[in-house]
Design an enzyme around this catalytic site. Structure first.
Site, mmCIF file in Angstrom:
data_model
loop_
_atom_site.group_PDB
_atom_site.id
_atom_site.type_symbol
_atom_site.label_atom_id
_atom_site.label_comp_id
_atom_site.label_asym_id
_atom_site.label_seq_id
_atom_site.Cartn_x
_atom_site.Cartn_y
_atom_site.Cartn_z
ATOM 1 N N GLU A 44 0.808 -1.219 0.000
ATOM 2 C CA GLU A 44 0.000 0.000 0.000
ATOM 3 C C GLU A 44 0.845 1.276 0.000
ATOM 4 O O GLU A 44 0.338 2.338 -0.360
ATOM 5 C CB GLU A 44 -0.983 -0.026 1.184
ATOM 6 C CG GLU A 44 -2.054 -1.099 0.971
ATOM 7 C CD GLU A 44 -2.961 -1.335 2.162
ATOM 8 O OE1 GLU A 44 -4.140 -1.626 1.953
ATOM 9 O OE2 GLU A 44 -2.487 -1.257 3.319
ATOM 10 N N MET A 100 -9.520 -2.867 7.884
ATOM 11 C CA MET A 100 -9.036 -3.329 9.192
ATOM 12 C C MET A 100 -8.218 -2.291 9.974
ATOM 13 O O MET A 100 -7.575 -2.658 10.960
ATOM 14 C CB MET A 100 -8.230 -4.631 8.990
ATOM 15 C CG MET A 100 -9.058 -5.730 8.335
ATOM 16 S SD MET A 100 -8.175 -7.296 8.079
ATOM 17 C CE MET A 100 -7.945 -7.848 9.759
ATOM 18 N N ASP A 126 -11.792 -6.179 -3.348
ATOM 19 C CA ASP A 126 -12.644 -7.384 -3.320
ATOM 20 C C ASP A 126 -14.034 -6.971 -2.856
ATOM 21 O O ASP A 126 -14.238 -5.822 -2.474
ATOM 22 C CB ASP A 126 -12.052 -8.435 -2.360
ATOM 23 C CG ASP A 126 -11.919 -7.893 -0.947
ATOM 24 O OD1 ASP A 126 -10.840 -7.374 -0.620
ATOM 25 O OD2 ASP A 126 -12.903 -7.917 -0.183
HETATM 26 N N1 ADE Z 1 -9.346 -5.164 3.209
HETATM 27 C C1 ADE Z 1 -9.541 -5.456 1.910
HETATM 28 N N2 ADE Z 1 -10.553 -6.317 1.763
HETATM 29 C C2 ADE Z 1 -11.026 -6.583 3.012
HETATM 30 C C3 ADE Z 1 -12.047 -7.400 3.515
HETATM 31 N N3 ADE Z 1 -12.805 -8.141 2.698
HETATM 32 N N4 ADE Z 1 -12.235 -7.433 4.855
HETATM 33 C C4 ADE Z 1 -11.465 -6.685 5.672
HETATM 34 N N5 ADE Z 1 -10.484 -5.902 5.251
HETATM 35 C C5 ADE Z 1 -10.259 -5.835 3.919
#
Ligand code: ADE
Length: 227
Positions: free
Chosen positions: A11, A171, A195
């Site tokens: 990142e 997170m 995602d």
């Molecule tokens: N960061 C990127 N994708 C995530 C996900 N699905 N859950 C938690 N943190 C993430």
């Protein structure tokens, strides 16, 4: 001093590549990179994943390196339908979805003395909107839900989305938001979607981490040109 913080090496890597020259300082079992970019002094770091790591690193950037503004860059899972892989969204407010003392009659995300939602800085958000306009990029805004869980299950995803009206999940953001807010440092949190936080999200994450991280990192660096 402007802090640029990510959670993972991927990142912040595009930022280190763009600034080219930097000095590395080790502190609190982490690395901090000092650089100059567009007439600004920068301290750049990745915290490692999760709320505690992000809170420590944000605190160090402010207290030790005197950061007076903090920009967070990274990837996230999409909760709302309108967000697709590669899309950019900045946080208007953030909350911790895994903070739970509901046993005592409190709402999810709440502990006494702290509001559930932490708001981001409107001046930095405006600079982001101007940056997007000038670059012809689509930049969305919304609510970020943070927790120490990689969400890759439909029921968890729907629960977070419905409980907090959140648009993306990640997170670190809410813990950084709380540190900055309590220390009086304006902050900005940007995420590019890696995602969709449902079944199989871990495979999309692995595939799109680097490309989405770069979308977010490049944008944050463009913002620095306006600070
Ligand atoms: N960061 C990127 N994708 C995530 C996900 N699905 N859950 C938690 N943190 C993430």
């Amino acid at each position: 001093m402007i802090a640029i913080l990510g959670a993972m090496q991927e990142e912040i890597e595009p930022i280190l590549k763009s600034v080219k020259e930097y000095k590395e300082i080790e502190y609190a079992k982490n690395k901090f990179y000092l650089a100059n970019y567009a007439s600004n002094e920068l301290v750049i770091a990745y915290s490692k994943i999760g709320k505690v790591n992000a809170a420590i690193t944000a605190t160090v950037m402010i207290e030790k390196f005197n950061a007076s503004r903090l920009l967070f860059t990274g990837v996230a899972g999409a909760l709302s339908h309108g967000l697709k892989i590669g899309d950019l969204m900045f946080a208007t407010s953030l909350l911790q979805h895994d903070l739970d003392i509901t046993a005592f009659g409190h709402p999810h995300g709440y502990v006494p003395g702290i509001e559930i939602f932490t708001k981001t800085d409107s001046d930095l958000n405006d600079i982001a909107k101007q940056t997007a306009e000038q670059k012809g990029l689509i930049l969305k805004s919304g609510i970020i839900a943070t927790g120490d869980i990689f969400v890759c299950e439909a029921s968890k995803k729907e629960w977070i989305k419905d409980t907090f009206k959140a648009d993306v999940v990640e997170m670190e953001g809410a813990s950084v938001a709380q540190v900055c807010s309590q220390l009086g440092v304006p902050f900005f949190v940007l995420r590019a979607i890696s995602d969709e936080a449902g079944g199989g999200a871990e495979f999309d994450f692995d595939e799109f981490l680097a490309s989405s991280a770069k979308v977010s990192a490049d944008f944050v660096l463009s913002m620095v040109e306006k600070l």
